[in-house]
Write an enzyme that holds these catalytic residues in place. Structure first.
Site, PDB file in Angstrom:
ATOM      1  N   HIS A 158      -9.056 -44.061  25.100  1.00  0.00           N
ATOM      2  CA  HIS A 158      -9.852 -43.933  23.884  1.00  0.00           C
ATOM      3  C   HIS A 158      -9.585 -42.622  23.161  1.00  0.00           C
ATOM      4  O   HIS A 158      -9.472 -42.596  21.933  1.00  0.00           O
ATOM      5  CB  HIS A 158     -11.343 -44.035  24.224  1.00  0.00           C
ATOM      6  CG  HIS A 158     -12.238 -43.824  23.048  1.00  0.00           C
ATOM      7  ND1 HIS A 158     -12.508 -44.810  22.130  1.00  0.00           N
ATOM      8  CD2 HIS A 158     -12.919 -42.730  22.628  1.00  0.00           C
ATOM      9  CE1 HIS A 158     -13.317 -44.344  21.199  1.00  0.00           C
ATOM     10  NE2 HIS A 158     -13.583 -43.088  21.485  1.00  0.00           N
ATOM     11  N   HIS A 173     -17.074 -49.525  18.504  1.00  0.00           N
ATOM     12  CA  HIS A 173     -18.022 -49.280  19.593  1.00  0.00           C
ATOM     13  C   HIS A 173     -18.218 -50.596  20.326  1.00  0.00           C
ATOM     14  O   HIS A 173     -19.332 -51.062  20.548  1.00  0.00           O
ATOM     15  CB  HIS A 173     -19.344 -48.726  19.046  1.00  0.00           C
ATOM     16  CG  HIS A 173     -19.797 -47.499  19.775  1.00  0.00           C
ATOM     17  ND1 HIS A 173     -21.083 -47.296  20.192  1.00  0.00           N
ATOM     18  CD2 HIS A 173     -19.114 -46.389  20.174  1.00  0.00           C
ATOM     19  CE1 HIS A 173     -21.184 -46.129  20.811  1.00  0.00           C
ATOM     20  NE2 HIS A 173     -19.999 -45.562  20.810  1.00  0.00           N
TER      21      HIS A 173
END
Length: 765
Positions: free
Chosen positions: A65, A116
């Site tokens: 990420h 998200h």
């Protein structure tokens, strides 16, 4: 509970000095997501084993990420293909918190999309809410006032048991956070597909506005300048949160166990933080600034230090806590929300703290910029981190993952929808229209969008049901912006290169139909595991398609986000590159709405070329659950021409409404525009055309326009002069309360509205 930042340590701390004298002490690097060779590289960089705190810091910052370690080699293609001409209006680009674009008259706009996804499955409300909060802080960190949000949502099958739980939480989270911030939600998409069961996509976009001289960047420079942490206290929520969740796959049994890793948001804290930041900017009190998102202080300190011209020392015990007994690693890597980190000159510290007190925002000096090249972090006088900051923030591992076109791709492309039975009679065509309109794929999204405030702040000009959201930026001149986000996982599955370009083309077209000039692109690339060669082939093809498409359209990619490991077990989602496009309007009073009926007796015209293209279509999905063949043809030169015609028509008053054709084709576009205008219309199909193809084809590069009767000749001449196909396909009839396809069928507006608006309340109400 609040905890004094000076609370003494209650357990032995693994210091740098201790690490140097205990080289063989076992460390749980694998449990933190690091591979053996990555751990060995950290030891080589430091010349010793890392401390526990350093190990935690490297593990989150070298996660997929944060580091983009699997995607970086492909993402470079965006920069390699961006020309100087494309960069001309870009004030900040890839690598910053968000892209910033010059929109004229001294104004700039910053915008970005982020994912998200994984947190929103584990805890849908907080996952979605903090997704909004995080992207808003990225925009704040550029010096801008956030002015609007949009969202791209993907859920499992609409009738799947868990979809209700996830959708309900996600929608409430987005609405609860965005509404509390006073930010209008001006558009987006909601898609249902079984592939997203267990792995929804929650991609949030935020748009901000600033004067060009107010632009701020994330860097720490100026020896002696102070590092100030301000905003919420730091707690255990989000430990190893998005940085870990977004770097792993889900399985059905352990996903709910990851709940503690989801951050908890406080939109009211963020609201005052926005106003506090804007006052700090206005007072010239900020040298550099970074929001705290994924990886928390580990990310903020290493990125600020590595982007500056010196080093940094941080006293971690000074961080205000809300949980007793936190370790240095937990404080450093906490992803508690609503926090910012600023670099401030010593003479401005008192003024900075005074502004924070005014807004009741907790602010603490936690360190300073040094003249060295190290990031040193202490805990009650003991050094727990001593690293070169670039090795943490920018020089992590980079992988050239194996990629391979799937063995199944040829069979997938050969399985065309042409073999499916097609409706032929008027009754069958009518039934098809209602079946598509009444499916979760094309029904009204009002059940969702009405939970969002679309007009707060008073500058929203167009929102849902328009193709693109439109905002007024300058009340004096009327200058404004248009924004749209689009994606098609089905098309991208059939052809990743073309699928990415189709998403780009649709977002570009949705901005153009408002009358705006498209100027810049952002993206959020959602894919399965990068360790799967087939997924990496999809990803690489999509990146090249998007980059080449931007070159063809002459607009730059200003930044973006990559989300890998979107899969449940071994089943990956459809490859879903989300594309956001920003456009500029000189005067928002000339924007083009979707709704028909603004002028009496408008002529309906179809711009662009219609072909027999149904592979990957909603029709194939609804009627046969079919996915195969090749996606519609992409003609970006035609898209550019179409945008030029729409802009000129808007400027000269030749068009009174416009609506993009996409899923569901012409039939869906007509119904949506008629319902938006609450007016009937009569469609007359070309005599030599196949009614099914004309009504339901999903050919790209097409727009339905309403032309005032007095301007039809001028508009036709404009299209002919520019070589843009334009066919008269009907008229608006304000005296009618039905949509008629002449010679085939008629449907009352009331039946269309009931069919469309009853679906989601029935499923989720």
């Amino acid at each position: 509970m609040t905890v004094s930042p000076t609370s003494a340590p209650t357990q032995a701390i693994d210091t740098v000095e201790r690490a140097a004298t205990t080289p063989d002490e076992p460390q749980p690097f694998g449990e933190l997501g690091l591979k053996d060779d990555e751990y060995q590289r950290i030891r080589e960089i430091l010349g010793r084993r890392p401390t526990d705190t350093e190990l935690a810091m490297y593990s989150v910052m070298w996660s997929e990420h944060c580091s983009y370690k699997s995607s970086k080699v492909h993402l470079r293609y965006f920069g390699e293909t961006t020309t100087d001409e494309m960069r001309a209006g870009m004030l900040a680009g890839i690598g910053e918190n968000a892209g910033v674009v010059d929109i004229g008259d001294g104004w700039a706009v910053t915008f970005k999309v982020e994912s998200h996804n994984h947190p929103s499955y584990v805890e849908p409300y907080q996952g979605a809410a903090t997704g909004v909060g995080g992207i808003v802080r990225d925009i704040m960190a550029m010096g801008a006032r956030p002015v609007a949000v949009m969202d791209q949502l993907r859920f499992g099958a609409a009738d799947a048991p868990d979809t209700r739980r996830v959708l309900d939480g996600v929608v409430r989270g987005i609405g609860g956070y965005g509404n509390s911030l006073g930010l209008p939600n001006i558009g987006g998409e909601t898609v249902f597909d079984a592939c997203y069961a267990g792995n929804p996509l929650v991609n949030a976009m935020c748009v901000g506005v600033l004067r060009q001289e107010d632009l701020h960047m994330a860097f720490a420079s100026g020896t002696g300048n102070k590092i100030i942490l301000f905003g919420a206290r730091t707690g255990l929520d989000g430990i190893g949160g998005v940085s870990v969740l977004a770097s792993d796959t889900f399985d059905a049994e352990n996903s709910r166990k990851k709940l503690p890793s989801v951050q908890v948001g406080d939109p009211f804290m963020e609201k005052v933080l926005i106003e506090c930041c804007l006052e700090l900017y206005a007072g010239g009190l900020v040298v550099g600034i970074q929001d705290l998102g994924g990886a928390g202080l580990a990310c903020a300190t290493s990125e600020l230090a590595s982007a500056g011209d010196g080093g940094m020392e941080v006293r971690l015990e000074a961080v205000p806590l809300r949980t007793a007994g936190m370790t240095p690693a937990e404080v450093l890597c906490s992803e508690s929300q609503e926090r910012m980190c600023a670099v401030v000159t010593p003479e401005n510290v008192d003024a900075f703290l005074a502004v924070c007190r005014k807004w009741d925002v907790l602010a603490t000096v936690i360190g300073e910029v040094t003249d060295g090249d190290r990031l040193r972090i202490t805990w009650h006088g003991q050094t727990v981190v001593d690293v070169p900051p670039r090795t943490v923030a920018h020089e992590g591992p980079v992988y050239q993952r194996p990629l391979a076109r799937p063995d199944t791709q040829d069979a997938l492309n050969a399985d065309s929808s042409a073999r499916l039975p097609r409706p032929a009679t008027g009754a069958e065509l009518r039934a098809t229209l209602l079946a598509l309109l009444g499916s979760p794929h094309l029904c009204s999204r009002a059940f969702i969008t009405e939970q969002y405030d679309r007009y707060v702040r008073g500058n929203t000009v167009l929102a849902e049901h328009a193709d693109g959201g439109v905002l007024r930026v300058d009340e004096t001149t009327g200058r404004g912006i248009a924004v749209s986000t689009d994606a098609s996982g089905r098309y991208t599955m059939l052809d990743p290169y073309a699928g990415a370009q189709l998403a780009l083309a649709e977002a570009y077209r949705n901005v153009a139909v408002t009358g705006a000039t498209p100027v810049a692109v952002t993206n959020c690339l959602n894919f399965g595991s990068p360790e799967d060669p087939a997924v990496m082939w999809q990803f690489a093809q999509a990146v090249r398609g998007l980059a080449d498409g931007c070159v063809a359209l002459g607009i730059p990619v200003t930044g973006g986000n990559v989300s890998f490991y979107n899969q449940t077990g071994s089943a990956a989602i459809l490859p879903t590159p989300v594309v956001g496009v920003l456009g500029v309007l000189d005067d928002v009073s000339r924007r083009l709405p979707t709704a028909l009926g603004a002028e009496p007796g408008e002529t309906l015209m179809l711009l662009g070329e219609t072909r027999d293209e149904f592979d990957g279509s909603v029709w194939a999905q609804v009627t046969a659950d079919h996915l195969g063949g090749l996606p519609p043809k992409v003609d970006l030169a035609r898209e550019k021409l179409l945008a030029e015609v729409l802009r000129a028509a808007s400027r000269d008053g030749l068009v009174s409404a416009a609506h993009d054709l996409s899923e569901g084709g012409l039939a869906q576009a007509v119904v949506e525009a008629a319902l938006a205008g609450e007016t009937g219309c009569r469609i007359v199909l070309p005599e030599d055309a196949d009614p099914f193809v004309t009504l339901f084809s999903e050919s790209a590069g097409r727009v339905l326009v309403a032309v005032p009767r007095t301007e039809e000749s001028r508009f036709r001449s404009m299209c002919e002069a520019r070589g843009l196909p334009a066919v008269r396909i009907g008229v608006v009839d304000q005296a009618s309360d039905e949509v008629e396809v002449q010679g085939l069928f008629t449907v009352p507006l009331a039946e269309l509205r009931q069919t469309s608006e009853s679906v989601l309340p029935r499923l989720f109400g």
